[in-house]
Motif scaffolding. Structure first.
Motif, mmCIF file in Angstrom:
data_model
loop_
_atom_site.group_PDB
_atom_site.id
_atom_site.type_symbol
_atom_site.label_atom_id
_atom_site.label_comp_id
_atom_site.label_asym_id
_atom_site.label_seq_id
_atom_site.Cartn_x
_atom_site.Cartn_y
_atom_site.Cartn_z
ATOM 1 N N PHE A 28 -9.580 2.054 -2.094
ATOM 2 C CA PHE A 28 -10.070 1.483 -0.836
ATOM 3 C C PHE A 28 -9.098 1.808 0.297
ATOM 4 O O PHE A 28 -9.506 2.118 1.421
ATOM 5 N N LEU A 29 -7.800 1.738 0.027
ATOM 6 C CA LEU A 29 -6.780 1.884 1.063
ATOM 7 C C LEU A 29 -6.386 3.331 1.336
ATOM 8 O O LEU A 29 -5.885 3.658 2.421
ATOM 9 N N ARG A 30 -6.621 4.212 0.376
ATOM 10 C CA ARG A 30 -6.105 5.590 0.462
ATOM 11 C C ARG A 30 -6.495 6.336 1.739
ATOM 12 O O ARG A 30 -5.664 7.057 2.314
ATOM 13 N N PRO A 31 -7.739 6.202 2.239
ATOM 14 C CA PRO A 31 -8.099 6.972 3.444
ATOM 15 C C PRO A 31 -7.297 6.619 4.686
ATOM 16 O O PRO A 31 -7.298 7.381 5.654
ATOM 17 N N PHE A 32 -6.613 5.478 4.676
ATOM 18 C CA PHE A 32 -5.964 4.997 5.897
ATOM 19 C C PHE A 32 -4.455 5.216 5.910
ATOM 20 O O PHE A 32 -3.799 4.920 6.905
ATOM 21 N N PHE A 33 -3.894 5.734 4.818
ATOM 22 C CA PHE A 33 -2.452 5.928 4.719
ATOM 23 C C PHE A 33 -2.144 7.399 4.454
ATOM 24 O O PHE A 33 -2.691 8.007 3.542
ATOM 25 N N ALA A 37 -3.784 4.544 9.803
ATOM 26 C CA ALA A 37 -4.902 4.497 10.754
ATOM 27 C C ALA A 37 -5.354 3.039 10.829
ATOM 28 O O ALA A 37 -6.354 2.637 10.224
ATOM 29 N N ALA A 38 -4.586 2.250 11.569
ATOM 30 C CA ALA A 38 -4.771 0.798 11.548
ATOM 31 C C ALA A 38 -6.134 0.365 12.072
ATOM 32 O O ALA A 38 -6.737 -0.574 11.547
ATOM 33 N N ASP A 39 -6.622 1.024 13.119
ATOM 34 C CA ASP A 39 -7.913 0.629 13.671
ATOM 35 C C ASP A 39 -9.029 0.804 12.649
ATOM 36 O O ASP A 39 -9.895 -0.068 12.487
ATOM 37 N N GLU A 40 -9.003 1.920 11.913
ATOM 38 C CA GLU A 40 -10.015 2.152 10.894
ATOM 39 C C GLU A 40 -9.833 1.204 9.712
ATOM 40 O O GLU A 40 -10.815 0.741 9.119
ATOM 41 N N LEU A 41 -8.592 0.911 9.369
ATOM 42 C CA LEU A 41 -8.316 -0.024 8.277
ATOM 43 C C LEU A 41 -8.848 -1.413 8.612
ATOM 44 O O LEU A 41 -9.468 -2.085 7.772
ATOM 45 N N LEU A 67 -7.852 -15.364 -1.303
ATOM 46 C CA LEU A 67 -6.628 -14.565 -1.297
ATOM 47 C C LEU A 67 -6.934 -13.132 -1.721
ATOM 48 O O LEU A 67 -7.512 -12.906 -2.775
ATOM 49 N N TRP A 68 -6.533 -12.187 -0.858
ATOM 50 C CA TRP A 68 -6.662 -10.768 -1.197
ATOM 51 C C TRP A 68 -5.272 -10.179 -1.370
ATOM 52 O O TRP A 68 -4.353 -10.460 -0.581
ATOM 53 N N GLY A 69 -5.122 -9.346 -2.384
ATOM 54 C CA GLY A 69 -3.861 -8.660 -2.613
ATOM 55 C C GLY A 69 -4.084 -7.167 -2.747
ATOM 56 O O GLY A 69 -5.215 -6.710 -2.882
ATOM 57 N N VAL A 70 -3.000 -6.422 -2.712
ATOM 58 C CA VAL A 70 -3.055 -4.968 -2.860
ATOM 59 C C VAL A 70 -2.758 -4.615 -4.316
ATOM 60 O O VAL A 70 -1.836 -5.175 -4.920
ATOM 61 N N GLU A 71 -3.530 -3.697 -4.851
ATOM 62 C CA GLU A 71 -3.318 -3.250 -6.231
ATOM 63 C C GLU A 71 -1.864 -2.815 -6.418
ATOM 64 O O GLU A 71 -1.380 -1.919 -5.716
ATOM 65 N N ALA A 128 0.828 -1.203 0.000
ATOM 66 C CA ALA A 128 0.000 0.000 0.000
ATOM 67 C C ALA A 128 0.866 1.259 0.000
ATOM 68 O O ALA A 128 0.563 2.239 -0.700
ATOM 69 N N GLY A 129 1.937 1.261 0.797
ATOM 70 C CA GLY A 129 2.822 2.412 0.828
ATOM 71 C C GLY A 129 3.436 2.701 -0.527
ATOM 72 O O GLY A 129 3.600 3.862 -0.921
ATOM 73 N N GLU A 130 3.740 1.631 -1.273
ATOM 74 C CA GLU A 130 4.347 1.810 -2.591
ATOM 75 C C GLU A 130 3.344 2.373 -3.592
ATOM 76 O O GLU A 130 3.636 3.335 -4.307
ATOM 77 N N VAL A 131 2.148 1.786 -3.648
ATOM 78 C CA VAL A 131 1.182 2.216 -4.668
ATOM 79 C C VAL A 131 0.571 3.582 -4.342
ATOM 80 O O VAL A 131 0.243 4.359 -5.253
ATOM 81 N N LEU A 132 0.432 3.906 -3.060
ATOM 82 C CA LEU A 132 -0.216 5.161 -2.682
ATOM 83 C C LEU A 132 0.758 6.329 -2.576
ATOM 84 O O LEU A 132 0.426 7.457 -2.952
#
Length: 312
Positions: A181-186, A44-48, A152-156, A28-32
């Motif tokens: 989906f992940l952007r609000p949490f990073f 924001a791990a709790d929200e994620l 199996l779930w992966g990150v874009e 997620a850090g790489e793509v975002l």
């Protein structure tokens, strides 16, 4: 790929969500953010986790057993963030070791062990696995042999793929979690700004003659005589020093820039201070402020920052 709706066939699924945090955060850090290291961003791990739970429920109607959160820490001493996550309901934090080069050790083995154990004991009918390492394949195959479906779930990825091809092959269903989906949490980590030293009352009133006024006590009440400020600040510094030594500078750095503390950590500070003082600080709100001031004074000195005053 959409996960079949098992409820349509009268089948009540019971499932677990297993998260390889190292994979999730790095991908997620790489793509975002184009980030290469975890220290470059905040999560924001709790929200994620709540969002992942909701996402799983939408795809696997049934009962969530729990979320397994696999991460690493130096000497397996949890960081501030990990301690907060461990307080969340239905979440089990599993920690591997983080060596001096920042490499995780023992995390994959924990995931494999839990996945096989859940299947062997028929604790779940389905498992969501957020991971990308090919080392997961034997555990996936073992779980499937016990009748467990693996989703199996992966990150874009920014390009190509960030999951082992064989792991994708062996899973029952595959889904890619979008960057949206992940952007609000990073968010990108702020660069620490040195805190401007706050003058003490002695410096402010230097050279002035001020006649102290006796405290007023309402009629019928007895004034509470709490501990003195110097003693409480000293205890706050002692706790900070202890935590720096036992939890490590990197973990304490996560609290910067301050001066607010996560509720869980603030409570731990209060408990440790009361143990050292030998009595409770709960009846003295001003003493809790002094305690935090002493704590931050020591932390700021550790990182060559100015001394600030807490606002909580």
């Amino acid at each position: 790929m959409a996960i079949p709706d098992f409820s349509a066939h009268g089948i009540a699924a019971k499932y677990a969500v297993l998260v390889d945090v190292g994979y999730l955060y790095a991908a997620a850090g790489e793509v975002l953010l184009g980030a290469k290291e975890r220290k470059e961003y905040r999560v924001a791990a709790d929200e994620l986790i709540q969002a992942l739970q909701k996402h799983a429920l939408e795809r696997i109607p049934g009962e969530l057993l729990r979320v397994y959160w696999y991460d690493a820490a130096r000497d397996r001493v949890p960081t501030v963030d990990q301690r907060v996550i461990a307080q969340l309901p239905w979440v089990k934090v599993r920690l591997g070791n983080l060596n001096a080069r920042g490499q995780q050790k023992g995390v994959d083995a924990q995931i494999r062990s839990d996945l096989e154990a859940l299947a062997r004991h028929h604790a779940v009918s389905d498992t969501v696995l957020i991971a990308g390492d090919e080392d997961m394949v034997p555990a996936v195959e073992a779980a499937q042999a016990y009748g467990v479906r693996i989703h199996l779930w992966g990150v874009e990825p920014p390009f190509g793929t960030n999951q082992a091809e064989r792991l994708v092959w062996e899973s029952d269903t595959v889904e890619i979690i979008s960057a949206d989906f992940l952007r609000p949490f990073f968010t990108r980590a702020p660069v620490p700004v040195p805190v401007v030293p706050t003058p003490s009352p002695a410096q402010v009133f230097a050279g002035r003659t001020v006649k102290p006024m006796p405290p007023k006590t309402p009629v019928g009440q007895v004034a509470k005589l709490g501990p003195g400020r110097p003693r409480v600040e000293e205890v706050g510094e002692h706790v900070a020093q202890k935590w720096i030594l036992t939890r490590g500078r990197d973990n304490i750095r996560d609290l910067l820039p301050g001066p607010l503390l996560p509720t869980v950590i603030d409570t731990e500070l209060l408990i440790e201070a009361e143990k050292e003082l030998g009595h409770s600080l709960r009846p003295y709100p001003e003493a809790r402020v002094w305690l935090r001031d002493g704590f931050w004074a020591r932390v700021y000195r550790e990182f060559d920052l100015g001394v600030g005053i807490s606002s909580k």
